[in-house]
Design a protein around this motif. Structure first.
Motif, PDB file in Angstrom:
ATOM      1  N   MET A  19     171.455  44.026  56.363  1.00 42.20           N
ATOM      2  CA  MET A  19     171.805  44.609  55.333  1.00 42.20           C
ATOM      3  C   MET A  19     173.579  44.863  55.429  1.00 42.20           C
ATOM      4  SD  MET A  19     169.010  47.461  54.953  1.00 42.20           S
ATOM      5  CE  MET A  19     169.340  48.358  53.853  1.00 42.20           C
ATOM      6  N   CYS A  20     173.952  45.261  56.709  1.00 45.29           N
ATOM      7  CA  CYS A  20     175.192  45.381  56.758  1.00 45.29           C
ATOM      8  C   CYS A  20     176.030  44.027  56.801  1.00 45.29           C
ATOM      9  CB  CYS A  20     175.504  45.843  58.288  1.00 45.29           C
ATOM     10  SG  CYS A  20     175.332  47.452  58.448  1.00 45.29           S
ATOM     11  N   ILE A  21     175.513  42.868  57.248  1.00 43.46           N
ATOM     12  CA  ILE A  21     176.237  41.559  57.139  1.00 43.46           C
ATOM     13  C   ILE A  21     176.200  41.382  55.534  1.00 43.46           C
ATOM     14  CG2 ILE A  21     175.750  39.263  57.360  1.00 43.46           C
ATOM     15  CD1 ILE A  21     174.343  39.752  59.821  1.00 43.46           C
ATOM     16  N   HIS A  22     175.233  41.664  54.464  1.00 41.24           N
ATOM     17  CA  HIS A  22     175.516  41.315  53.359  1.00 41.24           C
ATOM     18  C   HIS A  22     176.528  42.160  52.523  1.00 41.24           C
ATOM     19  CE1 HIS A  22     174.227  40.082  49.505  1.00 41.24           C
ATOM     20  NE2 HIS A  22     173.805  41.360  49.163  1.00 41.24           N
ATOM     21  N   ILE A  23     176.379  43.392  52.860  1.00 42.79           N
ATOM     22  CA  ILE A  23     177.117  44.355  51.977  1.00 42.79           C
ATOM     23  C   ILE A  23     178.855  44.269  52.576  1.00 42.79           C
ATOM     24  CG2 ILE A  23     177.832  46.845  51.555  1.00 42.79           C
ATOM     25  CD1 ILE A  23     175.245  45.904  50.225  1.00 42.79           C
ATOM     26  N   PHE A  24     178.917  44.052  53.923  1.00 49.22           N
ATOM     27  CA  PHE A  24     180.056  44.268  54.362  1.00 49.22           C
ATOM     28  C   PHE A  24     180.980  42.969  54.662  1.00 49.22           C
ATOM     29  CE2 PHE A  24     178.268  48.093  55.687  1.00 49.22           C
ATOM     30  CZ  PHE A  24     179.069  49.149  54.706  1.00 49.22           C
ATOM     31  N   GLY A  84     182.664  37.666  64.643  1.00 49.79           N
ATOM     32  CA  GLY A  84     181.381  38.473  64.011  1.00 49.79           C
ATOM     33  C   GLY A  84     180.153  37.419  63.684  1.00 49.79           C
ATOM     34  N   ALA A  85     178.974  38.278  63.038  1.00 45.89           N
ATOM     35  CA  ALA A  85     177.725  37.812  62.644  1.00 45.89           C
ATOM     36  C   ALA A  85     177.889  37.402  61.067  1.00 45.89           C
ATOM     37  CB  ALA A  85     176.816  38.723  63.075  1.00 45.89           C
ATOM     38  N   SER A  86     177.071  36.384  60.850  1.00 43.91           N
ATOM     39  CA  SER A  86     176.830  36.237  59.371  1.00 43.91           C
ATOM     40  C   SER A  86     175.378  35.554  59.452  1.00 43.91           C
ATOM     41  CB  SER A  86     177.793  35.123  59.112  1.00 43.91           C
ATOM     42  OG  SER A  86     177.751  33.816  59.738  1.00 43.91           O
ATOM     43  N   SER A  87     174.676  35.747  58.028  1.00 41.38           N
ATOM     44  CA  SER A  87     173.587  35.157  58.009  1.00 41.38           C
ATOM     45  C   SER A  87     173.516  33.528  58.047  1.00 41.38           C
ATOM     46  CB  SER A  87     172.855  35.609  56.444  1.00 41.38           C
ATOM     47  OG  SER A  87     171.802  35.105  56.421  1.00 41.38           O
ATOM     48  N   ALA A  88     172.335  33.049  58.594  1.00 40.85           N
ATOM     49  CA  ALA A  88     172.409  31.658  58.984  1.00 40.85           C
ATOM     50  C   ALA A  88     171.685  30.668  57.638  1.00 40.85           C
ATOM     51  CB  ALA A  88     171.734  31.126  59.950  1.00 40.85           C
TER      52      ALA A  88
END
Length: 148
Positions: A15-20, A63-67
């Protein structure tokens, strides 16, 4: 009995990845601040999610991101990635029922199949819930909170 909080923390991470992700680097410290857990917990989960192919993590401050697209990540994917249950079994059975007792002798034969049936049903439900639907709800609640 409860499923480990690792599952809900992992969903919170997505959720944080998507929003921020457009405005912030999604680091373990950033996530730990939102989730209110130690960054070590976050780093461990990020490692598990990465190993499952669900996120990319750039070392350092990247940082992280969705794969994958959010409609291709289910609750079941996350649940399995973060090892929410020991040995893939939701229900932990008491170790040594008394073989001299008629109930103790038969308890596994009576319950094992039913408990597997319950776990299979839960996993089917989890497979039908994508992060895309979670993010739509998240965005709705964030918009509502901004109006208050």
């Amino acid at each position: 009995m409860q499923i480990s909080s690792r599952f809900t923390i992992a969903v919170h991470i997505f959720m944080c990845i998507h929003i921020f992700e457009k405005d912030h680097r999604i680091t373990s410290d950033f996530l730990a601040d939102s989730i209110q857990v130690n960054p070590v917990v976050i780093r461990r989960l990020l490692s598990q999610l990465k190993a499952a192919g669900l996120i990319h993590v750039q070392r350092g401050s990247g940082g992280a991101s969705s794969a994958r697209p959010l409609n291709q990540i289910t609750f079941l994917d996350i649940y399995r990635a973060v090892d929410c249950v020991e040995d893939g079994t939701l229900f932990r059975f008491h170790e040594n029922p008394n073989p001299n007792c008629p109930v103790g002798r038969s308890v596994h034969r009576v319950l094992d199949g039913r408990l597997r049936q319950i776990q299979d049903a839960m996993e089917r439900e989890m497979a039908g819930i994508t992060l895309e639907s979670v993010m739509k709800d998240t965005e709705t609640y964030i918009r509502e909170d901004c109006r208050v």
